[in-house]
Write a protein that holds these residues in place. Structure first.
Motif, mmCIF file in Angstrom:
data_model
loop_
_atom_site.group_PDB
_atom_site.id
_atom_site.type_symbol
_atom_site.label_atom_id
_atom_site.label_comp_id
_atom_site.label_asym_id
_atom_site.label_seq_id
_atom_site.Cartn_x
_atom_site.Cartn_y
_atom_site.Cartn_z
ATOM 1 N N ASN A 276 10.656 2.102 17.112
ATOM 2 C CA ASN A 276 9.587 1.379 16.412
ATOM 3 C C ASN A 276 8.940 0.412 17.394
ATOM 4 O OD1 ASN A 276 7.916 -0.182 14.817
ATOM 5 N ND2 ASN A 276 9.374 -0.360 13.129
ATOM 6 N N GLU A 277 7.871 0.853 18.055
ATOM 7 C CA GLU A 277 7.252 0.044 19.110
ATOM 8 C C GLU A 277 6.583 -1.210 18.571
ATOM 9 O OE1 GLU A 277 3.066 2.564 19.401
ATOM 10 O OE2 GLU A 277 4.654 2.929 20.852
ATOM 11 N N ASP A 278 6.318 -1.267 17.268
ATOM 12 C CA ASP A 278 5.686 -2.453 16.682
ATOM 13 C C ASP A 278 6.659 -3.617 16.539
ATOM 14 O OD1 ASP A 278 3.099 -1.343 16.321
ATOM 15 O OD2 ASP A 278 3.812 -0.277 14.546
ATOM 16 N N GLU A 279 7.957 -3.324 16.501
ATOM 17 C CA GLU A 279 8.915 -4.384 16.178
ATOM 18 C C GLU A 279 10.065 -4.513 17.161
ATOM 19 O OE1 GLU A 279 10.346 -3.692 12.229
ATOM 20 O OE2 GLU A 279 8.351 -3.754 11.312
ATOM 21 N N GLU A 280 10.386 -3.468 17.919
ATOM 22 C CA GLU A 280 11.626 -3.470 18.690
ATOM 23 C C GLU A 280 11.419 -3.825 20.159
ATOM 24 O OE1 GLU A 280 14.183 -0.255 16.088
ATOM 25 O OE2 GLU A 280 13.048 0.457 17.824
ATOM 26 N N ALA A 281 12.496 -4.361 20.747
ATOM 27 C CA ALA A 281 12.540 -4.732 22.156
ATOM 28 C C ALA A 281 13.782 -4.093 22.777
ATOM 29 C CB ALA A 281 12.586 -6.247 22.298
ATOM 30 N N PRO A 282 13.871 -4.022 24.111
ATOM 31 C CA PRO A 282 15.033 -3.396 24.748
ATOM 32 C C PRO A 282 16.372 -3.958 24.279
ATOM 33 C CG PRO A 282 13.307 -3.725 26.360
ATOM 34 C CD PRO A 282 12.834 -4.387 25.101
ATOM 35 N N GLU A 283 16.444 -5.231 24.052
ATOM 36 C CA GLU A 283 17.698 -5.859 23.630
ATOM 37 C C GLU A 283 18.243 -5.240 22.340
ATOM 38 O OE1 GLU A 283 20.994 -8.111 23.576
ATOM 39 O OE2 GLU A 283 19.533 -8.193 25.230
ATOM 40 N N ASP A 284 17.357 -4.710 21.499
ATOM 41 C CA ASP A 284 17.798 -4.096 20.245
ATOM 42 C C ASP A 284 18.679 -2.867 20.476
ATOM 43 O OD1 ASP A 284 16.390 -5.897 18.520
ATOM 44 O OD2 ASP A 284 14.533 -4.831 19.007
#
Length: 288
Positions: A142-150
């Protein structure tokens, strides 16, 4: 020293071919920049060739299918080469095995369709992480909400399994209109920080440039100019290939270049480039 120019026409006659980045140079993810399209059209009318070179993780035909919506006409380019094309070649060659965990959105499913040259290859099976021989990363789910740390927990499991990660898009971030989103490159970089191994095939790595030269049937003495807004991808790639480049300062680095996005401040540009250890041949606010 990097020379600031006002338009491609100032130097275009010195080159036979453009390797031009797409996102941030020709469009912003929503619509094309009319002045950029016109600059590419003029270059081609003058006898030059244009390869649109993008780190998109999708094969070229899928990227091209969005051009009508974006407003990029067919007479602005000769061919398209994507990170997805180069990475797909490595995938079907077996770089990370044939059972892979796909870390990426459904829009990138076409990446797993074999290209014509691999039509007879054994299929690639997408499986759960615990059953995988390798990872294919095309971006966040989900590129709208997620970051690598997730993805820390999953990537730590993958590291312990000894899985290699095939990165289909080395870009760290892109701007979608006014929004900045993470790309596969950010996840691949994070995996390396955790101790995993990531494989790259888009800019600034050689495979994508080799593919572009083949598709255009370039002669060894062709004069190639690289255009891009990614200092660590477009400009680093140009330097690695021994090619001249134009750094588009009004893209990813716009906030560092002064109030006028069309006209970068020379002092700010020089100060910003210094720690990058990269020296583009030219700089321009926006491609025109």
């Amino acid at each position: 020293m990097t020379r600031i120019i006002g338009a491609l026409d100032e130097i275009g006659a010195n080159y036979d071919v453009l390797f031009c980045d797409l996102w941030g140079c020709v469009h912003n993810g929503i619509e094309a920049y009319p002045a950029a399209v016109a600059a590419l059209q003029r270059f081609r009318r003058g006898g030059g060739q244009v390869c649109l070179m993008t780190n998109a993780p999708r094969p070229a035909p899928q990227v091209e299918s969005s051009f009508d919506r974006l407003g990029i006409p067919a007479d602005a380019y000769d061919t398209i080469v994507t990170s997805g094309d180069a990475a797909q070649d490595a995938l079907f060659a077996g770089a990370v095995g044939r059972r892979v965990w796909h870390l990426g959105p459904a829009k990138d499913d076409a990446f797993f369709d074999p290209p014509p040259e691999w039509a007879d290859a054994d299929p690639i099976a997408r499986v759960e992480l615990e059953d995988a021989e390798g990872i294919v990363c095309t971006g966040p789910f989900n590129e709208d909400e997620e970051a690598p740390e997730d993805y820390r927990a999953s990537l730590m499991i993958a590291r312990e399994m000894g899985l290699k990660l095939l990165c289909a898009n080395p870009d760290i971030v892109v701007d979608l209109g006014e929004r900045r989103i993470y790309c596969a490159g950010a996840i691949a970089e994070f995996y390396q920080q955790l101790g995993g191994e990531s494989l790259y095939f888009g800019k600034p790595h050689p495979p994508i440039y080799d593919l572009a030269r083949r598709r255009l049937s370039l002669k060894p003495d062709a004069r190639v100019l690289v255009i891009g807004d990614g200092i660590k991808t477009d400009i680093a790639g140009a330097q690695g290939e021994g090619l001249d480049s134009i750094f588009i300062t009004g893209g990813l680095a716009a906030e560092h270049m002064g109030a006028d996005v069309e006209n970068p401040d020379h002092r700010l540009l020089t100060d910003w480039l210094s720690p990058q250890m990269l020296q583009p041949s030219y700089a321009m606010g926006r491609l025109r």
